[in-house]
Design a protein around this motif. Structure first.
Motif, mmCIF file in Angstrom:
data_model
loop_
_atom_site.group_PDB
_atom_site.id
_atom_site.type_symbol
_atom_site.label_atom_id
_atom_site.label_comp_id
_atom_site.label_asym_id
_atom_site.label_seq_id
_atom_site.Cartn_x
_atom_site.Cartn_y
_atom_site.Cartn_z
ATOM 1 N N SER A 1 0.922 -1.096 -0.066
ATOM 2 C CA SER A 1 0.147 0.080 -0.058
ATOM 3 C C SER A 1 0.896 1.377 0.366
ATOM 4 C CB SER A 1 -0.654 0.011 1.562
ATOM 5 O OG SER A 1 -1.647 -1.328 1.207
ATOM 6 N N TYR A 2 1.767 1.624 1.057
ATOM 7 C CA TYR A 2 2.791 2.773 1.063
ATOM 8 C C TYR A 2 3.458 3.079 -0.317
ATOM 9 C CZ TYR A 2 2.673 1.710 5.923
ATOM 10 O OH TYR A 2 2.021 0.905 6.849
ATOM 11 N N GLU A 3 3.797 1.379 -1.246
ATOM 12 C CA GLU A 3 4.636 1.398 -2.878
ATOM 13 C C GLU A 3 2.945 2.136 -3.325
ATOM 14 O OE1 GLU A 3 7.065 2.773 -3.293
ATOM 15 O OE2 GLU A 3 8.563 1.134 -1.246
ATOM 16 N N ARG A 4 1.872 1.432 -3.444
ATOM 17 C CA ARG A 4 1.796 2.069 -4.455
ATOM 18 C C ARG A 4 1.041 3.398 -4.270
ATOM 19 N NH1 ARG A 4 -3.790 -2.620 -3.688
ATOM 20 N NH2 ARG A 4 -2.736 -4.280 -4.981
ATOM 21 N N GLU A 5 0.740 4.022 -3.688
ATOM 22 C CA GLU A 5 0.204 5.184 -3.188
ATOM 23 C C GLU A 5 1.535 6.577 -3.065
ATOM 24 O OE1 GLU A 5 0.495 7.345 1.438
ATOM 25 O OE2 GLU A 5 -0.074 9.110 0.284
ATOM 26 N N ALA A 6 3.514 5.582 -2.862
ATOM 27 C CA ALA A 6 4.250 6.870 -3.367
ATOM 28 C C ALA A 6 4.375 6.642 -4.857
ATOM 29 C CB ALA A 6 5.521 5.984 -2.814
ATOM 30 N N TYR A 7 4.065 5.358 -5.937
ATOM 31 C CA TYR A 7 4.557 5.646 -6.801
ATOM 32 C C TYR A 7 3.709 6.338 -7.063
ATOM 33 C CZ TYR A 7 8.006 2.482 -6.880
ATOM 34 O OH TYR A 7 9.804 1.760 -6.900
ATOM 35 N N ARG A 8 1.977 6.243 -7.240
ATOM 36 C CA ARG A 8 1.331 6.609 -7.734
ATOM 37 C C ARG A 8 1.392 8.384 -7.869
ATOM 38 N NH1 ARG A 8 -4.469 3.676 -8.136
ATOM 39 N NH2 ARG A 8 -3.157 2.509 -8.517
ATOM 40 N N CYS A 9 2.033 8.906 -6.953
ATOM 41 C CA CYS A 9 1.555 9.859 -6.134
ATOM 42 C C CYS A 9 2.741 11.047 -6.844
ATOM 43 C CB CYS A 9 0.775 10.531 -5.117
ATOM 44 S SG CYS A 9 -0.669 9.608 -4.731
#
Ligand SMILES: [Zn+2]
Length: 112
Positions: A81-89
């Motif tokens: 989840s942390y990476e999904r947010e960081a990569y998406r944003c």
């Protein structure tokens, strides 16, 4: 955000690692782009929200869950989840100014 460059750390699979808000980048990876710095700043924000220790704990646990789910180390990493947010944003350099606290929770389930 403090950025250090190191010859041997982090291991080859990673370009950079964020330890307590200090970012260590492999020398052979090169300089971090603004988007990559933003990615690390997003992680630092997540860390503070999770009081650091719970960030690393839940990061590791979710990686294991994703590893079972995807049976692929890299895919598991990208889907934390942390990476999904960081990569998406990360490309949105003003994201952190309007980000809501604990926004990573919304990335636990994959959004289409
Ligand atoms: Zn990351």
């Amino acid at each position: 955000m403090k950025i250090f460059y190191s010859k041997h750390f982090p291991p080859k699979d990673f370009g950079a690692i964020n330890l307590l808000g200090m970012v260590i980048v492999r020398k052979d990876y090169g300089r971090l782009s603004e988007a990559e710095k933003n990615h690390e700043r997003i992680h630092t924000r997540q860390m503070l929200e999770m009081l650091v220790i719970f960030f690393y704990l839940s990061y590791g646990i979710e990686w294991l869950i994703r590893l079972i789910q995807y049976r692929d180390r890299l895919k598991a990493y990208y889907n934390i989840s942390y990476e999904r947010e960081a990569y998406r944003c990360m490309d949105d350099l003003s994201y952190l100014k309007r980000r809501r606290p604990f926004a990573f929770i919304h990335y636990y389930r994959r959004r289409k």
